[in-house]
Motif scaffolding. Sequence first.
Motif, PDB file in Angstrom:
ATOM      1  N   PHE A   1      71.408 110.119  29.145  1.00 49.77           N
ATOM      2  CA  PHE A   1      70.895 110.426  29.871  1.00 49.77           C
ATOM      3  C   PHE A   1      69.804 109.700  30.940  1.00 49.77           C
ATOM      4  N   THR A   2      69.429 108.737  30.433  1.00 42.65           N
ATOM      5  CA  THR A   2      68.251 108.016  31.058  1.00 42.65           C
ATOM      6  C   THR A   2      68.213 107.799  32.527  1.00 42.65           C
ATOM      7  N   GLN A   3      67.202 107.002  33.550  1.00 41.10           N
ATOM      8  CA  GLN A   3      68.161 106.682  34.699  1.00 41.10           C
ATOM      9  C   GLN A   3      68.384 105.566  35.061  1.00 41.10           C
ATOM     10  N   SER A   4      68.124 104.642  34.165  1.00 39.53           N
ATOM     11  CA  SER A   4      69.057 103.660  34.044  1.00 39.53           C
ATOM     12  C   SER A   4      70.739 103.552  33.556  1.00 39.53           C
ATOM     13  N   HIS A   5      70.853 104.374  32.566  1.00 40.71           N
ATOM     14  CA  HIS A   5      72.298 104.881  32.757  1.00 40.71           C
ATOM     15  C   HIS A   5      72.689 105.909  33.930  1.00 40.71           C
ATOM     16  N   VAL A   6      71.995 106.701  34.475  1.00 35.43           N
ATOM     17  CA  VAL A   6      73.279 107.295  35.647  1.00 35.43           C
ATOM     18  C   VAL A   6      72.642 106.305  36.635  1.00 35.43           C
ATOM     19  N   GLU A   7      72.657 105.079  37.216  1.00 35.31           N
ATOM     20  CA  GLU A   7      72.698 104.381  38.025  1.00 35.31           C
ATOM     21  C   GLU A   7      73.353 103.617  38.294  1.00 35.31           C
ATOM     22  N   LEU A   8      74.517 103.237  37.501  1.00 32.07           N
ATOM     23  CA  LEU A   8      75.243 101.754  36.399  1.00 32.07           C
ATOM     24  C   LEU A   8      76.523 102.371  37.319  1.00 32.07           C
ATOM     25  N   PRO A   9      77.617 101.921  37.835  1.00 35.60           N
ATOM     26  CA  PRO A   9      78.729 102.306  38.742  1.00 35.60           C
ATOM     27  C   PRO A   9      79.279 103.070  37.323  1.00 35.60           C
ATOM     28  N   LEU A  10      79.940 104.393  38.284  1.00 36.00           N
ATOM     29  CA  LEU A  10      80.696 105.300  37.548  1.00 36.00           C
ATOM     30  C   LEU A  10      81.366 105.009  35.555  1.00 36.00           C
ATOM     31  N   ASP A  11      82.412 103.500  35.850  1.00 35.56           N
ATOM     32  CA  ASP A  11      82.746 103.262  35.027  1.00 35.56           C
ATOM     33  C   ASP A  11      82.160 102.885  33.470  1.00 35.56           C
ATOM     34  N   ARG A  12      80.891 102.119  34.058  1.00 39.14           N
ATOM     35  CA  ARG A  12      79.858 101.884  33.386  1.00 39.14           C
ATOM     36  C   ARG A  12      78.998 103.005  32.337  1.00 39.14           C
ATOM     37  N   MET A  13      78.688 103.784  34.015  1.00 37.79           N
ATOM     38  CA  MET A  13      78.174 104.759  33.442  1.00 37.79           C
ATOM     39  C   MET A  13      78.740 106.459  32.527  1.00 37.79           C
ATOM     40  N   LEU A  14      80.352 105.805  32.536  1.00 37.00           N
ATOM     41  CA  LEU A  14      80.444 106.614  30.948  1.00 37.00           C
ATOM     42  C   LEU A  14      80.468 106.636  29.987  1.00 37.00           C
ATOM     43  N   ASP A  15      80.295 105.044  30.304  1.00 42.63           N
ATOM     44  CA  ASP A  15      80.258 104.303  28.694  1.00 42.63           C
ATOM     45  C   ASP A  15      78.804 104.821  27.916  1.00 42.63           C
ATOM     46  N   ALA A  16      78.221 104.581  29.326  1.00 37.30           N
ATOM     47  CA  ALA A  16      76.556 104.760  28.536  1.00 37.30           C
ATOM     48  C   ALA A  16      76.323 105.482  28.274  1.00 37.30           C
ATOM     49  N   VAL A  17      76.778 106.585  28.913  1.00 42.01           N
ATOM     50  CA  VAL A  17      76.969 108.008  28.748  1.00 42.01           C
ATOM     51  C   VAL A  17      77.508 109.247  27.488  1.00 42.01           C
ATOM     52  N   LEU A  18      78.836 108.793  27.400  1.00 35.80           N
ATOM     53  CA  LEU A  18      79.533 109.407  26.570  1.00 35.80           C
ATOM     54  C   LEU A  18      79.245 108.599  24.832  1.00 35.80           C
ATOM     55  N   ASP A  19      79.627 107.274  25.257  1.00 32.22           N
ATOM     56  CA  ASP A  19      79.735 106.975  24.439  1.00 32.22           C
ATOM     57  C   ASP A  19      78.460 107.113  22.475  1.00 32.22           C
TER      58      ASP A  19
ATOM     59  N   THR B   1      72.162 122.142  32.745  1.00 31.29           N
ATOM     60  CA  THR B   1      71.271 121.677  33.654  1.00 31.29           C
ATOM     61  C   THR B   1      70.620 120.241  33.922  1.00 31.29           C
ATOM     62  N   ARG B   2      70.737 119.470  32.618  1.00 27.88           N
ATOM     63  CA  ARG B   2      70.518 118.143  32.633  1.00 27.88           C
ATOM     64  C   ARG B   2      72.295 117.272  33.938  1.00 27.88           C
ATOM     65  N   VAL B   3      73.041 117.628  33.290  1.00 29.65           N
ATOM     66  CA  VAL B   3      74.217 117.226  34.380  1.00 29.65           C
ATOM     67  C   VAL B   3      74.338 117.990  35.594  1.00 29.65           C
ATOM     68  N   GLU B   4      74.068 118.905  35.022  1.00 25.03           N
ATOM     69  CA  GLU B   4      73.687 119.447  37.524  1.00 25.03           C
ATOM     70  C   GLU B   4      72.504 118.900  37.531  1.00 25.03           C
ATOM     71  N   SER B   5      72.165 117.901  37.626  1.00 21.65           N
ATOM     72  CA  SER B   5      71.333 117.484  38.520  1.00 21.65           C
ATOM     73  C   SER B   5      71.089 115.790  38.204  1.00 21.65           C
ATOM     74  N   VAL B   6      71.737 115.253  37.058  1.00 16.66           N
ATOM     75  CA  VAL B   6      72.747 114.184  38.159  1.00 16.66           C
ATOM     76  C   VAL B   6      73.216 113.896  38.497  1.00 16.66           C
ATOM     77  N   LEU B   7      74.265 115.588  38.988  1.00 18.18           N
ATOM     78  CA  LEU B   7      75.206 115.453  39.734  1.00 18.18           C
ATOM     79  C   LEU B   7      74.479 115.703  41.332  1.00 18.18           C
ATOM     80  N   ALA B   8      73.430 116.697  41.075  1.00 19.52           N
ATOM     81  CA  ALA B   8      72.863 116.763  41.791  1.00 19.52           C
ATOM     82  C   ALA B   8      72.037 115.605  42.801  1.00 19.52           C
TER      83      ALA B   8
END
Length: 240
Positions: free
Chosen positions: A109-127, A165-172
């Motif tokens: 859940f680094t900031q660089s990951h959550v700034e990626l396009p959604l499909d790439r963000m999911l790869d970076a977070v979920l993998d 809480t981390r997921v909620e913060s990202v979505l917020a």
Amino acid sequence: MSEAKATKGAAADGADGGSTVGADGGAPGSARPRRRQARGEARIAQLLQAAASVFCTSGYTASSTNAIAREAGVSPGTLYQFFPNKEAIAVELGDQLLNRWRDTYGAAFTQSHVELPLDRMLDAVLDPLIAFNCENPAFSVLMHGSEIPGRITEEHDTLHATMLTRVESVLAGYLPDVPGDQVRRIADMTFMLFKAGLDLIMAHEGEERAAYVQELKTIMFRYLDPLVGDDVRRRAQQTP
């Protein structure tokens, strides 16, 4: 200090016998305590690896210290030099896995990951989250079940709340104009989708596992894209 850790320290210092003169003492055997400690740590790692295998094969409740010793290729007496019982082994193993899980999701859940396009963000977070669980199946065994030591389940519940809480913060951050209670519902649903998908992923291997990983990403993308997709794309366009 946990019972397991206290036992571990004593065993690592004295299990192999011999002099305990410190390195500064200059005695001929002054390097021996360090070697004994290294051997003790290696033995503990061996026992924990064996325990992880036995817990995965038999489940925590049906596992025994004799089975763990047999899997490790040591006598029960050797095991008891380091751990007084099965619960102490589970607590030590659970502590190690929980600490590694904290590191894993913290890096995901680094900031660089959550700034990626959604499909790439999911790869970076979920993998990395999926890889950790696949590589450590004992983590799932020790985090669930009615007879798991209470300390493990309490720490897992705390960690679960922290992740949510981390997921909620990202979505917020993506949904600044959405009411907080709605953001919490979206975070709850996202987290539950992940947990349900992970159960299916863990139940399969090889190509089938990879297929379920892709299915999970597809489901999460289709759920999140109408909600946060425009904001993700706008951020990606603004990134140099």
